[in-house]
Write a protein that holds these residues in place. Structure first.
Motif, PDB file in Angstrom:
ATOM      1  N   HIS A  77     -65.773 -68.090  61.616  1.00 43.76           N
ATOM      2  CA  HIS A  77     -65.561 -69.507  61.287  1.00 43.76           C
ATOM      3  C   HIS A  77     -66.919 -70.165  61.477  1.00 43.76           C
ATOM      4  O   HIS A  77     -67.635 -69.846  62.433  1.00 43.76           O
ATOM      5  CB  HIS A  77     -64.495 -70.067  62.242  1.00 43.76           C
ATOM      6  CG  HIS A  77     -64.414 -71.552  62.310  1.00 43.76           C
ATOM      7  ND1 HIS A  77     -64.434 -72.365  61.200  1.00 43.76           N
ATOM      8  CD2 HIS A  77     -64.289 -72.395  63.378  1.00 43.76           C
ATOM      9  CE1 HIS A  77     -64.313 -73.624  61.589  1.00 43.76           C
ATOM     10  NE2 HIS A  77     -64.237 -73.667  62.903  1.00 43.76           N
ATOM     11  N   GLU A 115     -68.044 -73.528  61.574  1.00 40.03           N
ATOM     12  CA  GLU A 115     -68.352 -74.828  62.154  1.00 40.03           C
ATOM     13  C   GLU A 115     -69.549 -74.623  63.089  1.00 40.03           C
ATOM     14  O   GLU A 115     -69.764 -73.520  63.621  1.00 40.03           O
ATOM     15  CB  GLU A 115     -67.115 -75.351  62.923  1.00 40.03           C
ATOM     16  CG  GLU A 115     -67.186 -76.832  63.190  1.00 40.03           C
ATOM     17  CD  GLU A 115     -65.834 -77.438  63.599  1.00 40.03           C
ATOM     18  OE1 GLU A 115     -64.829 -76.700  63.712  1.00 40.03           O
ATOM     19  OE2 GLU A 115     -65.808 -78.668  63.804  1.00 40.03           O
ATOM     20  N   ASP A 169     -70.378 -75.191  66.035  1.00 40.13           N
ATOM     21  CA  ASP A 169     -70.275 -74.702  67.418  1.00 40.13           C
ATOM     22  C   ASP A 169     -70.266 -73.175  67.469  1.00 40.13           C
ATOM     23  O   ASP A 169     -70.440 -72.584  68.540  1.00 40.13           O
ATOM     24  CB  ASP A 169     -69.053 -75.283  68.145  1.00 40.13           C
ATOM     25  CG  ASP A 169     -67.759 -75.116  67.392  1.00 40.13           C
ATOM     26  OD1 ASP A 169     -67.775 -75.154  66.145  1.00 40.13           O
ATOM     27  OD2 ASP A 169     -66.716 -74.959  68.045  1.00 40.13           O
ATOM     28  N   HIS A 170     -70.065 -72.533  66.313  1.00 37.21           N
ATOM     29  CA  HIS A 170     -70.098 -71.061  66.280  1.00 37.21           C
ATOM     30  C   HIS A 170     -71.250 -70.513  65.445  1.00 37.21           C
ATOM     31  O   HIS A 170     -71.723 -69.412  65.706  1.00 37.21           O
ATOM     32  CB  HIS A 170     -68.765 -70.520  65.749  1.00 37.21           C
ATOM     33  CG  HIS A 170     -67.594 -71.071  66.498  1.00 37.21           C
ATOM     34  ND1 HIS A 170     -67.410 -70.823  67.838  1.00 37.21           N
ATOM     35  CD2 HIS A 170     -66.610 -71.907  66.118  1.00 37.21           C
ATOM     36  CE1 HIS A 170     -66.339 -71.481  68.240  1.00 37.21           C
ATOM     37  NE2 HIS A 170     -65.836 -72.145  67.230  1.00 37.21           N
ATOM     38  N   HIS A 217     -58.744 -73.508  62.036  1.00 35.45           N
ATOM     39  CA  HIS A 217     -58.388 -74.796  61.496  1.00 35.45           C
ATOM     40  C   HIS A 217     -59.265 -75.255  60.336  1.00 35.45           C
ATOM     41  O   HIS A 217     -59.165 -76.425  59.924  1.00 35.45           O
ATOM     42  CB  HIS A 217     -58.448 -75.840  62.621  1.00 35.45           C
ATOM     43  CG  HIS A 217     -59.863 -76.107  63.099  1.00 35.45           C
ATOM     44  ND1 HIS A 217     -60.420 -77.355  63.075  1.00 35.45           N
ATOM     45  CD2 HIS A 217     -60.814 -75.291  63.561  1.00 35.45           C
ATOM     46  CE1 HIS A 217     -61.665 -77.302  63.537  1.00 35.45           C
ATOM     47  NE2 HIS A 217     -61.914 -76.059  63.838  1.00 35.45           N
ATOM     48  N   ASP A 238     -61.128 -70.026  66.883  1.00 40.59           N
ATOM     49  CA  ASP A 238     -60.571 -71.230  67.532  1.00 40.59           C
ATOM     50  C   ASP A 238     -59.099 -71.056  67.931  1.00 40.59           C
ATOM     51  O   ASP A 238     -58.623 -71.717  68.860  1.00 40.59           O
ATOM     52  CB  ASP A 238     -60.690 -72.431  66.592  1.00 40.59           C
ATOM     53  CG  ASP A 238     -62.119 -72.960  66.496  1.00 40.59           C
ATOM     54  OD1 ASP A 238     -62.904 -72.726  67.425  1.00 40.59           O
ATOM     55  OD2 ASP A 238     -62.442 -73.606  65.491  1.00 40.59           O
ATOM     56  N   TYR A 270     -55.769 -78.592  73.236  1.00 36.06           N
ATOM     57  CA  TYR A 270     -56.526 -78.037  72.114  1.00 36.06           C
ATOM     58  C   TYR A 270     -55.611 -77.892  70.892  1.00 36.06           C
ATOM     59  O   TYR A 270     -55.973 -78.281  69.784  1.00 36.06           O
ATOM     60  CB  TYR A 270     -57.109 -76.674  72.512  1.00 36.06           C
ATOM     61  CG  TYR A 270     -58.117 -76.120  71.539  1.00 36.06           C
ATOM     62  CD1 TYR A 270     -59.485 -76.315  71.738  1.00 36.06           C
ATOM     63  CD2 TYR A 270     -57.718 -75.416  70.415  1.00 36.06           C
ATOM     64  CE1 TYR A 270     -60.411 -75.817  70.842  1.00 36.06           C
ATOM     65  CE2 TYR A 270     -58.636 -74.928  69.514  1.00 36.06           C
ATOM     66  CZ  TYR A 270     -59.981 -75.119  69.736  1.00 36.06           C
ATOM     67  OH  TYR A 270     -60.888 -74.638  68.832  1.00 36.06           O
ATOM     68  N   HIS A 297     -63.281 -70.210  72.311  1.00 33.55           N
ATOM     69  CA  HIS A 297     -63.467 -71.219  73.360  1.00 33.55           C
ATOM     70  C   HIS A 297     -62.579 -70.866  74.550  1.00 33.55           C
ATOM     71  O   HIS A 297     -61.399 -70.531  74.377  1.00 33.55           O
ATOM     72  CB  HIS A 297     -63.052 -72.612  72.873  1.00 33.55           C
ATOM     73  CG  HIS A 297     -63.855 -73.132  71.721  1.00 33.55           C
ATOM     74  ND1 HIS A 297     -65.177 -73.509  71.845  1.00 33.55           N
ATOM     75  CD2 HIS A 297     -63.524 -73.349  70.434  1.00 33.55           C
ATOM     76  CE1 HIS A 297     -65.621 -73.935  70.664  1.00 33.55           C
ATOM     77  NE2 HIS A 297     -64.635 -73.838  69.795  1.00 33.55           N
TER      78      HIS A 297
HETATM   79 FE1  FEO Z   1     -63.735 -75.105  64.602  1.00 32.17          FE
HETATM   80 FE2  FEO Z   1     -64.776 -74.082  67.558  1.00 32.17          FE
HETATM   81  O1  FEO Z   1     -65.019 -74.689  65.831  1.00 32.17           O
END
Ligand code: FEO
Length: 397
Positions: A79, A81, A83-84, A145, A164, A193, A226
């Motif tokens: 994924h 995004e 943050d990854h 997501h 996620d 979350y 996470h």
């Molecule tokens: Fe949907 Fe942890 O990024």
């Protein structure tokens, strides 16, 4: 520093104790978080995901302490995004040309974010990547997501890497669920979350969980991107996801209000009393939308069968805090919940209707279409009317 998960799998992520908000300020993360990346070392070596951009150099530097980077054969991006994917550019500066395994949509997102012509290899559900004794099988999980999301199952080690999905914003020195001292807080963060990230996609979550169960994969661990790894009881978080994705509710009502000069607060408290008069076992939560954490309020609403929202009328509208909260309720697409509005007013008094319309447009079942209003400051009689309103609503549950 890497941490051992199994003989062949290492955690090489970053624990972010400082993180207090996520997605800008959309999601509070009071217990921090982690960006979990994993290294699978077999005859071939695969890196699964990276970390958020501010930690890119730290990530690459610590990865170098674990492995000669040229030994990484594959990068798997489940994924994309930031943050990854945030450390990809820094990493690929060291090992250009390393193939990036991701979905087709993942490639589009990486191109859109980084504008680089990297060595993309598109994968879809059922595609496999042999690493030697172990093998990765990819499982697309669109809208869990983002459209690009996929899970990866590692045979031999029997690990599901879920990105996620099944995650929590929960910083911990413990790698595994079984070592977390505050298990209640960990589970709360998993639910928060789910509410704030995955709830809008519950129908797809339910199908994906069922698909994974139908695959009858031997499963020792679920490694999300996470928070801590579900090792002691991976089935616990799977059960929770089955429950949460099925119009979840407990025997709870949440009343969220804002107040200018305490009138709407007094109304909220009297309505709460009325609810409890009629339903003594109902767990009633009152939360001030301007003071309580918005994502905690939404999590309490997610648990509720009834959502009441109150605001004084101000400038022919409603308060800033309630307006923002209603927007978030709309986005989360709660299912199977009842709702009603209330509020104080001095002259025009449109607030209650505006709230009701918004709740209805958000897919909630409105219990009392006209809601309940109190002119100026409620006296004893007005408060009794509020209690009666609470009792009426309770009868409709
Ligand atoms: Fe949907 Fe942890 O990024």
């Amino acid at each position: 520093m890497s941490k051992k998960i199994t003989d062949k799998v290492l955690w090489v992520g970053k624990t972010d104790w400082e993180l207090k908000s996520f997605h800008g300020d959309e999601l509070s993360t009071r217990r921090g978080s982690s960006y979990n990346a994993y290294l699978v070392r077999d005859a071939k070596t695969a890196l699964i995901d990276t970390v958020w951009h501010p930690y890119d150099r730290e990530f690459v530097s610590r990865l170098k302490e674990t492995i000669d980077l040229t030994e990484i054969d594959y990068i798997v991006m489940q994924h994309n995004e930031v943050d990854h994917s945030g450390a990809l550019r820094e990493l690929l500066r060291e090992i250009p040309g390393t193939p990036i395994y991701c979905t087709k949509k993942g490639e589009a997102i990486l191109r859109g974010h980084y504008h680089e012509d990297w060595n993309f290899v598109n994968v879809k559900t059922g595609d496999k990547l042999s690493l030697g004794e172990t093998e990765l099988t990819f499982i697309e999980a669109p809208m869990l997501h983002w459209p690009d999301t996929m899970f990866s199952y590692l045979s031999g080690e029997e690990i599901l890497f879920s990105n996620d999905g099944f995650g929590q914003h929960f910083a911990s020195e413990s790698l595994f669920d079984e070592d977390v001292a505050d298990a209640e807080a960990m589970l709360y963060e998993a639910e928060k979350y789910y509410t704030n990230i995955l709830c809008p996609f519950s129908a797809m979550v339910a199908k994906k969980v069922q698909q994974i169960l139908d695959m009858k994969l031997p499963l020792k661990m679920i490694c999300p991107s996470h928070g801590v790894i579900w090792k002691q009881r991976p089935e616990l978080i799977i059960q929770k996801y089955q429950q949460w994705s099925a119009a979840y509710q407990e025997n709870q009502a949440t009343i969220a209000y804002d107040t200018m000069w305490q009138s709407t607060r007094l109304m909220a408290e009297a309505i709460a009393e009325g609810l409890r008069d009629e339903l003594p076992t109902l767990n009633v939560k009152l939360m001030n939308a301007a003071r309580d954490d918005k994502n905690d309020i939404l999590t309490e609403m997610f648990r509720s069968k009834l959502i009441l929202v109150g605001s004084p009328t101000i400038n022919n509208g409603i308060s800033y805090a309630i307006s923002g909260l209603l927007e978030m309720i709309h986005g989360l697409k709660f299912k199977g919940k009842k709702a009603a509005a209330f509020g104080s007013y001095g002259w025009s008094g449109e607030g209650v209707k505006l709230i009701t319309d918004h709740l209805q447009a958000s897919g909630l079942e409105i219990v009392v279409p006209e809601g309940h209003r109190t002119l100026w400051v409620p006296d004893a009689e007005a408060l009794e009317t509020c209690r009666k309103y609470g009792r009426e609503i309770a009868k409709a549950l």
